[in-house]
Design a protein around this motif. Structure first.
Motif, PDB file in Angstrom:
ATOM      1  N   SER A  79      20.522  10.405  49.297  1.00  0.00           N
ATOM      2  CA  SER A  79      19.511   9.421  48.903  1.00  0.00           C
ATOM      3  C   SER A  79      18.193  10.070  48.499  1.00  0.00           C
ATOM      4  CB  SER A  79      19.277   8.420  50.031  1.00  0.00           C
ATOM      5  OG  SER A  79      18.746   9.071  51.171  1.00  0.00           O
ATOM      6  N   ALA A  80      17.931  11.290  48.950  1.00  0.00           N
ATOM      7  CA  ALA A  80      16.671  11.971  48.632  1.00  0.00           C
ATOM      8  C   ALA A  80      16.826  13.026  47.534  1.00  0.00           C
ATOM      9  CB  ALA A  80      16.106  12.645  49.878  1.00  0.00           C
ATOM     10  N   ILE A  81      18.038  13.545  47.338  1.00  0.00           N
ATOM     11  CA  ILE A  81      18.235  14.645  46.382  1.00  0.00           C
ATOM     12  C   ILE A  81      18.242  14.107  44.957  1.00  0.00           C
ATOM     13  CG2 ILE A  81      19.818  16.443  45.591  1.00  0.00           C
ATOM     14  CD1 ILE A  81      20.713  16.761  48.517  1.00  0.00           C
ATOM     15  N   VAL A  82      17.321  14.646  44.143  1.00  0.00           N
ATOM     16  CA  VAL A  82      17.203  14.282  42.743  1.00  0.00           C
ATOM     17  C   VAL A  82      17.980  15.272  41.875  1.00  0.00           C
ATOM     18  CG1 VAL A  82      15.548  13.949  40.852  1.00  0.00           C
ATOM     19  CG2 VAL A  82      14.941  13.256  43.166  1.00  0.00           C
ATOM     20  N   GLY A  83      18.072  16.514  42.326  1.00  0.00           N
ATOM     21  CA  GLY A  83      18.772  17.551  41.579  1.00  0.00           C
ATOM     22  C   GLY A  83      18.816  18.834  42.377  1.00  0.00           C
ATOM     23  N   GLY A  84      19.402  19.845  41.774  1.00  0.00           N
ATOM     24  CA  GLY A  84      19.479  21.147  42.409  1.00  0.00           C
ATOM     25  C   GLY A  84      20.649  21.932  41.866  1.00  0.00           C
ATOM     26  N   GLU A  85      20.622  23.213  42.101  1.00  0.00           N
ATOM     27  CA  GLU A  85      21.674  24.115  41.638  1.00  0.00           C
ATOM     28  C   GLU A  85      21.661  25.381  42.472  1.00  0.00           C
ATOM     29  OE1 GLU A  85      24.026  23.853  39.258  1.00  0.00           O
ATOM     30  OE2 GLU A  85      23.344  21.910  38.531  1.00  0.00           O
ATOM     31  N   GLY A  86      22.826  25.973  42.609  1.00  0.00           N
ATOM     32  CA  GLY A  86      22.909  27.334  43.097  1.00  0.00           C
ATOM     33  C   GLY A  86      22.698  28.251  41.900  1.00  0.00           C
ATOM     34  N   LEU A  87      22.212  29.435  42.146  1.00  0.00           N
ATOM     35  CA  LEU A  87      21.959  30.389  41.067  1.00  0.00           C
ATOM     36  C   LEU A  87      22.900  31.577  41.192  1.00  0.00           C
ATOM     37  CD1 LEU A  87      18.065  30.382  41.250  1.00  0.00           C
ATOM     38  CD2 LEU A  87      19.519  29.081  39.680  1.00  0.00           C
ATOM     39  N   ASN A  88      23.261  32.165  40.063  1.00  0.00           N
ATOM     40  CA  ASN A  88      24.039  33.392  40.097  1.00  0.00           C
ATOM     41  C   ASN A  88      23.204  34.478  40.768  1.00  0.00           C
ATOM     42  OD1 ASN A  88      26.558  32.758  38.858  1.00  0.00           O
ATOM     43  ND2 ASN A  88      25.490  32.596  36.903  1.00  0.00           N
ATOM     44  N   GLY A  89      23.850  35.544  41.179  1.00  0.00           N
ATOM     45  CA  GLY A  89      23.198  36.608  41.926  1.00  0.00           C
ATOM     46  C   GLY A  89      22.033  37.252  41.197  1.00  0.00           C
ATOM     47  N   PRO A  90      21.151  37.906  41.947  1.00  0.00           N
ATOM     48  CA  PRO A  90      19.956  38.513  41.355  1.00  0.00           C
ATOM     49  C   PRO A  90      20.279  39.590  40.322  1.00  0.00           C
ATOM     50  CG  PRO A  90      20.198  39.168  43.659  1.00  0.00           C
ATOM     51  CD  PRO A  90      21.229  38.116  43.388  1.00  0.00           C
ATOM     52  N   GLU A  91      21.468  40.173  40.401  1.00  0.00           N
ATOM     53  CA  GLU A  91      21.838  41.187  39.409  1.00  0.00           C
ATOM     54  C   GLU A  91      22.016  40.588  38.019  1.00  0.00           C
ATOM     55  OE1 GLU A  91      25.582  39.479  41.070  1.00  0.00           O
ATOM     56  OE2 GLU A  91      23.741  40.236  41.989  1.00  0.00           O
ATOM     57  N   THR A  92      22.096  39.266  37.905  1.00  0.00           N
ATOM     58  CA  THR A  92      22.242  38.598  36.606  1.00  0.00           C
ATOM     59  C   THR A  92      20.899  38.178  36.021  1.00  0.00           C
ATOM     60  OG1 THR A  92      22.492  36.365  37.516  1.00  0.00           O
ATOM     61  CG2 THR A  92      24.496  37.710  37.308  1.00  0.00           C
ATOM     62  N   ALA A  93      19.808  38.394  36.756  1.00  0.00           N
ATOM     63  CA  ALA A  93      18.487  37.930  36.329  1.00  0.00           C
ATOM     64  C   ALA A  93      17.913  38.794  35.219  1.00  0.00           C
ATOM     65  CB  ALA A  93      17.526  37.931  37.512  1.00  0.00           C
ATOM     66  N   THR A  94      17.128  38.177  34.390  1.00  0.00           N
ATOM     67  CA  THR A  94      16.281  38.848  33.415  1.00  0.00           C
ATOM     68  C   THR A  94      14.876  38.343  33.654  1.00  0.00           C
ATOM     69  OG1 THR A  94      18.072  38.949  31.801  1.00  0.00           O
ATOM     70  CG2 THR A  94      15.828  39.187  30.955  1.00  0.00           C
ATOM     71  N   THR A  95      13.921  39.241  33.757  1.00  0.00           N
ATOM     72  CA  THR A  95      12.546  38.856  34.047  1.00  0.00           C
ATOM     73  C   THR A  95      11.644  39.249  32.883  1.00  0.00           C
ATOM     74  OG1 THR A  95      12.900  39.167  36.414  1.00  0.00           O
ATOM     75  CG2 THR A  95      10.623  39.183  35.657  1.00  0.00           C
TER      76      THR A  95
END
Length: 112
Positions: free
Chosen positions: A36-52
């Motif tokens: 009832s409170a959750i509007v959205g959300g996601e799990g993220l792939n591991g930090p090794e997949t990040a680009t900064t």
């Protein structure tokens, strides 16, 4: 008010398949309990997949990997809509972890 619940923990906790399946099951139960409170959300792939992208003045630099070199990394988030910070904190306390971790709670812009 909307709050982002940012989940930080050691991604190494998710390396074995049994542990992964268990934490997914626990997140599904969490989602049902707080639907009832959750509007959205996601799990993220591991930090090794990040680009900064890092901007310094007019220069933009691109780096492979997460922004911070730390054991705990952003692993996912929930967006909740509740009446108060206290309610957001009560929900955040129920977020499952595979090991130790933390939840950063941030009000969304324009929400308070």
């Amino acid at each position: 008010m909307k709050y982002a619940l940012l989940i930080h923990e050691d991604h190494a906790n998710y390396k074995d398949e049994d542990g992964w399946n268990e934490i997914i099951r626990r997140h599904e139960a969490f989602g049902e309990a707080h639907a009832s409170a959750i509007v959205g959300g996601e799990g993220l792939n591991g930090p090794e997949t990040a680009t900064t992208l890092h901007r310094k003045g007019e220069e933009t630099m691109v780096h492979d990997g997460p922004f911070a070199e730390a054991r705990e990394q952003l692993g996912g988030f929930y967006l909740v809509e509740v009446a108060s910070l206290d309610e957001a904190m009560a929900i955040a306390k129920d977020i499952p972890f595979a090991g130790d971790g933390s939840v950063e709670i941030r009000p969304c812009i324009g929400e308070g």
